[in-house]
Design a protein around this motif. Structure first.
Motif, PDB file in Angstrom:
ATOM      1  N   HIS A 434       0.854  -1.190   0.000  1.00 42.92           N
ATOM      2  CA  HIS A 434       0.000   0.000   0.000  1.00 42.92           C
ATOM      3  C   HIS A 434       0.890   1.240   0.000  1.00 42.92           C
ATOM      4  N   LEU A 435       0.708   2.110  -0.997  1.00 38.99           N
ATOM      5  CA  LEU A 435       1.508   3.333  -1.122  1.00 38.99           C
ATOM      6  C   LEU A 435       0.604   4.551  -1.190  1.00 38.99           C
ATOM      7  N   THR A 436       1.205   5.700  -0.914  1.00 39.88           N
ATOM      8  CA  THR A 436       0.474   6.962  -1.061  1.00 39.88           C
ATOM      9  C   THR A 436       0.538   7.421  -2.508  1.00 39.88           C
ATOM     10  N   ASN A 437      -0.285   8.393  -2.851  1.00 38.12           N
ATOM     11  CA  ASN A 437      -0.306   8.912  -4.218  1.00 38.12           C
ATOM     12  C   ASN A 437       1.022   9.562  -4.589  1.00 38.12           C
ATOM     13  N   GLU A 438       1.701  10.151  -3.597  1.00 32.26           N
ATOM     14  CA  GLU A 438       2.991  10.791  -3.870  1.00 32.26           C
ATOM     15  C   GLU A 438       4.114   9.767  -4.035  1.00 32.26           C
ATOM     16  N   SER A 456      -1.231  -1.262  -4.241  1.00 30.24           N
ATOM     17  CA  SER A 456      -2.467  -0.501  -4.065  1.00 30.24           C
ATOM     18  C   SER A 456      -2.122   0.942  -3.734  1.00 30.24           C
ATOM     19  N   TRP A 457      -2.878   1.893  -4.322  1.00 30.48           N
ATOM     20  CA  TRP A 457      -2.642   3.322  -4.069  1.00 30.48           C
ATOM     21  C   TRP A 457      -3.926   4.104  -4.371  1.00 30.48           C
ATOM     22  N   PRO A 458      -4.081   5.290  -3.766  1.00 26.17           N
ATOM     23  CA  PRO A 458      -5.257   6.125  -4.061  1.00 26.17           C
ATOM     24  C   PRO A 458      -4.967   7.058  -5.235  1.00 26.17           C
ATOM     25  N   ASP A 459      -5.968   7.261  -6.092  1.00 22.46           N
ATOM     26  CA  ASP A 459      -5.766   8.191  -7.201  1.00 22.46           C
ATOM     27  C   ASP A 459      -6.078   9.616  -6.750  1.00 22.46           C
ATOM     28  N   ASP A 460      -6.092  10.544  -7.712  1.00 21.55           N
ATOM     29  CA  ASP A 460      -6.312  11.959  -7.377  1.00 21.55           C
ATOM     30  C   ASP A 460      -7.678  12.200  -6.750  1.00 21.55           C
ATOM     31  N   ILE A 464      -9.367   4.033  -4.447  1.00 18.81           N
ATOM     32  CA  ILE A 464      -8.263   3.081  -4.333  1.00 18.81           C
ATOM     33  C   ILE A 464      -8.103   2.294  -5.640  1.00 18.81           C
ATOM     34  N   LYS A 465      -6.888   2.295  -6.153  1.00 14.37           N
ATOM     35  CA  LYS A 465      -6.537   1.539  -7.351  1.00 14.37           C
ATOM     36  C   LYS A 465      -5.598   0.392  -6.957  1.00 14.37           C
TER      37      LYS A 465
END
Length: 491
Positions: A434-438, A456-460, A464-465
């Protein structure tokens, strides 16, 4: 009948008698209505009385004693873990013995042999699965790989030429020797302990060669069947494999010798009276206070002195394939090396199943080993995180300056709430990062021998993608160089 044909008829009768005699010696039942010479019947009776085991089956038993027993003994010499492997290999060979015995009693099935005997080879498959799923010490990795390559020779029971079963079995030596030679090289010049490993490799190769020689003599064109045996549809799963029945003793032996147990029982019978009294009538009953084996008698101290207790038996070796108990849980900081050691933690050893660590210096690193069903929460900026041999664990950290490594793990999750430049994943089945968008644009992944990897990461928009890390690649040889591309499955 013509006078010219009489000599020819005599020759034919002599040939038929010879063939019938051979059939009787081999244990083949003659067809109904066939005339069997009396001398052939007598020979058959002698053969059956001397040895009831079919020659093919007897030769296989000799092969097991001659080649399999030395191999299992060499496994036992390497310790209890490898001793369990040797027992499982013996189970595989015993399963093949059942198939060979079926071939001596039944006709060849009309359908393909592989599908017909599928239910009967389950003991072999179970034993091989047990070896494949064994979790042994890392020093036996090459041993297990050599054994698994060697076990490919068991497939001879379901094959038909070409190639011949003998050649097929002999060809498996190359694959098993590839790993066995690594063992020989590693254990060279290591004295008596190294000789045990070398004997293991040599006895395994001798086992395959001896099996090849047996197949060349008795199963030259595939598994041999009995053309005059029973229909294969009558065969039951698990049938066969029992030891030959003991020969019946002569009738004279049934009469007990004088002075033996027979006379004792006869004497007791004589003492029985018409009123029903027996030899035990009139004997005094042993009351409870005279029964010295009871606990209360031993406590009172009146019981006769007992012999000194024998030495305690050594602890039984752990069963092959059993899960090893975790060691004592540990969560401590070592000044030398600036490292946190988190070991053998479970949801029962941590409050609410969470193990919390506070890092005070960016030079510190965290090593997590053999933890199960627990979440490790790391607060503060640190150098690196290592997750080793963990199952169903989660790790949450802020920032890792160097990298996060995951080795020999199953079903784990890793979350970086800030930045981690590199993730290394090795021999791991099932991981979600799990990563951040940055951080998604700056993080890199190095993987090997791993499966079920996802990021897994959140988009703008905060949704969650999730994307898989490729496991399948396509390789091509172009312009003198090997090139690799991700499989079309991931496009």
């Amino acid at each position: 009948m013509s006078e010219q044909l009489k000599p020819l008829c005599g020759i034919l009768d002599d040939v038929l008698q010879r063939l019938a005699a051979v059939e009787c010696k081999l244990g083949v039942t003659p067809p109904k209505g066939a005339t069997v010479p009396s001398d052939a019947v007598a020979t058959s009776a002698v053969v059956e009385d001397v040895d009831e085991v079919h020659p093919r089956l007897a030769a296989y038993d000799e092969h097991m004693v001659r080649a399999l027993t030395p191999f299992t003994d060499s496994c036992t010499a390497l310790g209890s873990e490898m001793g369990g492997i040797g027992d499982s290999v013996r189970d595989v060979w015993n399963g093949v013995r059942l198939i060979v015995e079926l071939g001596t009693e039944y006709k060849k099935p009309p359908e393909p042999v592989a599908s017909a005997i599928q239910p009967h080879i389950k003991p072999c498959q179970d034993a091989m699965s047990k070896i494949r799923s064994a979790r042994l010490d890392r020093k036996f990795d090459w041993h297990i790989k050599a054994v698994m390559e060697m076990l490919a020779c068991v497939s001879w029971v379901v094959m038909s030429p070409p190639p011949t079963p003998s050649s097929f079995v002999k060809d498996t030596i190359g694959a098993s020797d590839f790993w066995a030679n690594k063992v020989r090289k590693e254990q060279k010049n290591k004295g008596e302990e190294g000789a045990k490993h070398t004997k293991f490799c040599d006895s395994m190769k001798a086992l395959v060669l001896d099996l090849s020689a047996y197949l060349k003599k008795y199963h030259l064109s595939g598994l041999a069947w009995n053309p005059r045996g029973k229909d294969f549809s009558e065969a039951k799963v698990g049938e066969g494999g029992s030891a030959p029945k003991a020969k019946s003793a002569p009738a004279a032996a049934k009469v007990p010798a004088a002075g033996g147990a027979g006379d004792v029982f006869a004497e007791l019978q004589k003492k029985k009276t018409g009123a029903g009294d027996s030899a035990a009538t009139g004997l005094k009953k042993v009351t409870r206070d005279q029964q010295t084996w009871r606990k209360e008698f031993k406590k009172s101290g009146d019981a006769p002195s007992q012999p000194a207790a024998t030495a305690a038996k050594p602890a039984a070796a752990p069963k092959f394939g059993a899960k090893k108990a975790l060691g004592a849980p540990k969560c401590e900081y070592q000044t030398r090396g600036c490292k946190w050691n988190v070991e053998n933690q479970t949801k029962d050893t941590c409050e609410n199943g969470v193990c919390k660590i506070t890092v005070t210096d960016p030079k510190q690193q965290v090593y997590i080993y053999k933890c199960q069903n627990v979440t490790v929460q790391i607060t503060g900026k640190l150098k690196s995180v290592v997750l080793d041999s963990c199952t169903k664990c989660g790790v949450v950290f802020d920032t890792a300056i160097s990298a996060c490594e995951v080795v020999n793990c199953k079903s784990v999750q890793v979350q970086a709430t800030n930045v981690c430049p590199s993730f290394s994943i090795d021999k791991t089945d099932g991981i979600v990062v799990h990563l951040t968008n940055e951080a998604i644009a700056t993080s890199s992944f190095v993987t090997s021998k791993s499966s079920e990897m996802n990021v897994s990461w959140p988009d703008d928009e905060g949704e969650i993608k999730e994307a898989p890390i490729p496991e399948q690649f396509m390789h091509k040889f172009e312009s003198g160089k090997m090139t690799s591309q991700v499989s079309d499955l991931y496009h």
